[in-house]
Design an enzyme around this catalytic site. Structure first.
Site, PDB file in Angstrom:
ATOM      1  N   HIS A   1       1.263  -0.928  -0.431  1.00 58.39           N
ATOM      2  CA  HIS A   1      -0.021   0.098  -0.040  1.00 58.39           C
ATOM      3  C   HIS A   1       0.939   0.909   0.049  1.00 58.39           C
ATOM      4  CE1 HIS A   1      -2.654   3.111   1.650  1.00 58.39           C
ATOM      5  NE2 HIS A   1      -3.787   2.472   0.926  1.00 58.39           N
TER       6      HIS A   1
ATOM      7  N   CYS B   1      -3.990   2.497  -4.720  1.00 51.44           N
ATOM      8  CA  CYS B   1      -4.803   3.115  -3.240  1.00 51.44           C
ATOM      9  C   CYS B   1      -4.689   4.870  -4.325  1.00 51.44           C
ATOM     10  CB  CYS B   1      -4.494   3.925  -2.590  1.00 51.44           C
ATOM     11  SG  CYS B   1      -5.119   4.446  -0.941  1.00 51.44           S
TER      12      CYS B   1
ATOM     13  N   HIS C   1      -7.773   0.808  -3.768  1.00 47.76           N
ATOM     14  CA  HIS C   1      -8.145   1.411  -2.918  1.00 47.76           C
ATOM     15  C   HIS C   1      -8.524   2.637  -4.028  1.00 47.76           C
ATOM     16  CE1 HIS C   1      -6.576  -0.033   0.638  1.00 47.76           C
ATOM     17  NE2 HIS C   1      -6.549  -0.565   0.296  1.00 47.76           N
TER      18      HIS C   1
ATOM     19  N   ASP D   1     -13.223   2.807  -1.030  1.00 42.29           N
ATOM     20  CA  ASP D   1     -12.128   3.427  -0.041  1.00 42.29           C
ATOM     21  C   ASP D   1     -12.221   4.934   1.355  1.00 42.29           C
ATOM     22  OD1 ASP D   1     -10.022   3.371   1.751  1.00 42.29           O
ATOM     23  OD2 ASP D   1      -8.769   4.299   1.094  1.00 42.29           O
ATOM     24  N   HIS D   2     -12.374   4.656   2.147  1.00 43.82           N
ATOM     25  CA  HIS D   2     -13.374   5.923   3.480  1.00 43.82           C
ATOM     26  C   HIS D   2     -14.113   6.427   2.739  1.00 43.82           C
ATOM     27  CE1 HIS D   2      -8.333   6.781   3.791  1.00 43.82           C
ATOM     28  NE2 HIS D   2      -8.969   5.334   4.700  1.00 43.82           N
TER      29      HIS D   2
ATOM     30  N   TYR E   1     -14.140   5.846   7.771  1.00 47.62           N
ATOM     31  CA  TYR E   1     -15.115   4.207   7.402  1.00 47.62           C
ATOM     32  C   TYR E   1     -16.529   4.066   8.376  1.00 47.62           C
ATOM     33  CZ  TYR E   1     -10.365   2.068   5.754  1.00 47.62           C
ATOM     34  OH  TYR E   1      -9.543   2.287   5.259  1.00 47.62           O
TER      35      TYR E   1
HETATM   36  C1  DNO Z   1      -5.959   3.180   5.362  1.00 46.14           C
HETATM   37  C2  DNO Z   1      -5.795   2.523   4.593  1.00 46.14           C
HETATM   38  C3  DNO Z   1      -4.043   2.125   5.434  1.00 46.14           C
HETATM   39  C4  DNO Z   1      -3.532   0.629   5.303  1.00 46.14           C
HETATM   40  C5  DNO Z   1      -2.530   0.503   5.505  1.00 46.14           C
HETATM   41  C6  DNO Z   1      -2.198  -1.660   4.416  1.00 46.14           C
HETATM   42  O1  DNO Z   1      -7.346   3.785   5.170  1.00 46.14           O
HETATM   43  O2  DNO Z   1      -5.675   2.660   4.067  1.00 46.14           O
HETATM   44  O3  DNO Z   1      -4.133   2.365   6.868  1.00 46.14           O
HETATM   45  O4  DNO Z   1      -4.525  -0.168   5.874  1.00 46.14           O
HETATM   46  O5  DNO Z   1      -1.452   1.507   5.080  1.00 46.14           O
HETATM   47  O6  DNO Z   1      -0.954  -1.831   4.919  1.00 46.14           O
END
Ligand code: DNO
Length: 403
Positions: free
Chosen positions: A239, A277, A304, A360-361, A377
Site C-alpha cells: 500500500h 490506492c 483502493h 476507500d474511506h 470507515y
Molecule cells: C487507511 C488504509 C491504510 C492501509 C495500510 C495498509 O485507510 O488504507 O491504513 O490499510 O497502510 O498496510
C-alpha cells in the site's frame, strides 16, 4: 472488478449485514489483535473466516474473507534491527497459513513508524457531512511544537513554519491533545498506536536510515518473501505511503512511480505487487494514476478507490478527502484503465484477472455520525462511494461491450 468491503472484525460498528446491503461481494479484514511480528495461526485465521461467513445468529452472510489488509511488517524488519530475521520467518509462516486457509491476496505497507496520517478526522464538508483532512500547517505545528522534534523546522517551507507557530499559539489545549492523538494514536487499521514518547524513541531507531537504505530494506524483505509467496500462490501488494512524502524526518519509499519501478525491477516476481490506492498516490500532483496503472497493471493485486482535493499543487501540501467522483483524480479514467487491465489479463488467460477493489474511506453523512464508526470507515458514506463507483464500472463495461 471484485467489489470488496473493509470490515474491522466483530468490534466494527458497521456490520456484515451492512456490507451485504451495500452490495459488497467479499470482505477485506485482518487479525488486528495479533501484534506485528507474531505469527497468524491457522486457528485464528479460521475463526475469523467463520465470523465473516455467518451472522451472529448463525445465518450465512454469503461473504468470504478474500483480502488481508494488512499483515503488518514489523519495525524490526523495516530497520533491520533486533530479531528481524525471526520476524521474517514468522511473516513467511503467516503467509503459508493464510494460503492454507485459501486467502491469497495480502496487503501490507512499508511506512516507518506511522501508518496513514491525518490532522482532522471529522472536518465539516460544504454539504454538511464530515471528511478527513491532512493540514500541513497543523502537522508542522504538531511536529515542531508538540513533538518538539529537533530540526523539524528545516523540513518545512518558511511560510509554513511561521503559520504553524501562529496556529500553535492560538490552539486550545483540547485541540493540541486531539491533534497529537490524531497523528500518533493510530488510525483504523494501523498496526501500532504510539504515545509521544514512543514516537520520539522510534524516530531515534531510524537514525542513519535514509531513503536509499529503507528502500534496500524493503527489497530485502521482498527478496526473502517472494519465493515463499510464489510457492503458496500468494500475492503481496504494498500500500502506498499516505501521505506520499516523508513525515517527521523519516524517509518514505513507496510514494511515486519511481519508487514502485525500482522495487519491481529489483524483485521481478509476479507475487510482489502493488495496492493501487488512488487516494494516497493522488495526494501528489506528479503521480499520473492512469499512467501508473498502464505501467504496473500486471502487478496491481488490489485497489483502493477514493479521491482527494489538494490545497496546492506542491509536495508536501494540505489535502482533504473528497467524494469518490469529485476531487482531482479522474476516477472515470482510473476505472477505465483498471478495466482495460482486467481485459488484458483475461485475454492472457490469467486466473487472477479480476482485481479486488474497495471503496476507500467515505464522508460521514446522514446517520453515520450517530453510529460512530471508525474514522474514515462509515457505513453510509462508503455505501454511497461504492454505489457511485459501481455505476462507473457498469457504464464503462457496457460501453466497452457495445463497442
Ligand atoms: C487507511 C488504509 C491504510 C492501509 C495500510 C495498509 O485507510 O488504507 O491504513 O490499510 O497502510 O498496510
Amino acid at each position: 472488478m471484485r467489489q470488496t468491503w473493509r470490515w474491522f472484525g466483530p468490534v466494527d460498528k458497521v456490520t456484515l449485514a451492512d456490507a451485504q446491503q451495500a452490495g459488497a461481494e467479499a470482505i477485506v479484514t485482518a487479525l488486528h489483535h495479533i501484534t506485528s511480528g507474531a505469527v497468524w495461526p491457522v486457528a485464528e485465521i479460521e475463526k475469523r473466516q467463520g465470523e465473516v461467513a455467518s451472522h451472529k445468529d448463525g445465518t450465512p452472510t454469503g461473504l468470504a474473507w478474500e483480502v488481508v489488509e494488512s499483515l503488518p511488517v514489523s519495525e524490526a524488519i523495516k530497520t533491520q534491527t533486533g530479531d528481524w530475521r525471526g520476524d521474517l520467518d514468522r511473516y513467511a509462516e503467516s503467509l503459508a497459513n493464510l494460503a492454507q486457509c485459501g486467502i491469497h491476496t495480502i496487503c501490507y505497507n512499508f511506512m516507518p513508524v506511522l501508518d496513514w496520517t491525518r490532522t482532522d478526522l471529522r472536518a465539516p464538508t460544504a454539504t454538511g457531512g464530515a471528511a478527513m483532512v491532512f493540514d500541513l500547517v497543523d502537522f508542522a505545528a504538531f511536529d515542531m511544537h508538540i513533538l518538539s522534534r529537533a530540526g523539524a523546522r528545516d523540513d518545512y517551507p518558511r511560510d509554513v513554519v511561521d503559520a504553524a507557530a501562529e496556529r500553535f499559539t492560538a490552539m486550545s489545549d483540547d485541540r493540541k491533545a486531539e491533534l497529537a492523538a490524531n497523528v500518533t494514536a493510530g488510525l483504523p487499521g494501523a498496526a501500532e498506536r504510539w504515545t509521544l514518547d514512543d514516537v520520539r524513541a522510534k524516530l531515534a531507531d531510524y537514525r542513519g536510515i535514509d531513503a536509499a537504505r529503507l528502500r534496500r530494506h524493503h527489497v530485502d524483505f521482498l527478496t526473502a518473501m517472494a519465493p515463499i509467496a510464489e510457492k503458496h500462490g500468494v500475492r503481496l501488494c504494498c500500500h502506498p505511503d499516505d501521505p506520499p512524502w516523508p513525515l517527521l524526518g523519516l524517509p518514505r519509499v513507496w510514494s511515486t512511480a519511481d519508487d514502485v519501478r525500482h522495487v519491481f525491477e529489483a524483485v521481478p516476481s509476479q507475487a510482489v505487487g502493488l495496492t493501487l490506492c488512488a487516494g494516497s498516490f493522488g495526494a501528489r500532483p506528479d503521480n499520473d494514476l492512469p499512467a501508473m496503472i498502464g505501467e504496473f497493471g500486471p502487478r496491481i493485486h488490489f485497489v483502493h478507490l477514493r479521491n482527494v482535493t489538494r490545497a496546492a499543487d506542491a509536495v508536501p501540501c494540505s489535502f482533504a478527502e473528497d467524494a469518490h467522483l469529485a476531487g482531482q483524480t479522474d476516477m472515470v479514467a482510473v476505472i477505465g484503465a483498471l478495466l482495460q487491465e482486467e481485459r488484458r489479463r483475461r485475454n492472457e488467460g490469467r486466473a487472477d484477472w479480476q482485481i479486488p477493489m474497495r471503496p476507500d474511506h467515505g464522508h460521514e453523512i446522514l446517520d453515520d455520525a450517530v453510529r460512530g464508526a471508525q474514522p474514515g470507515y462509515p457505513a453510509i458514506g462508503r455505501l454511497k462511494g461504492l454505489a457511485e463507483l459501481r455505476g462507473v464500472m457498469t457504464a464503462l463495461e457496457a460501453c466497452c461491450a457495445a463497442a
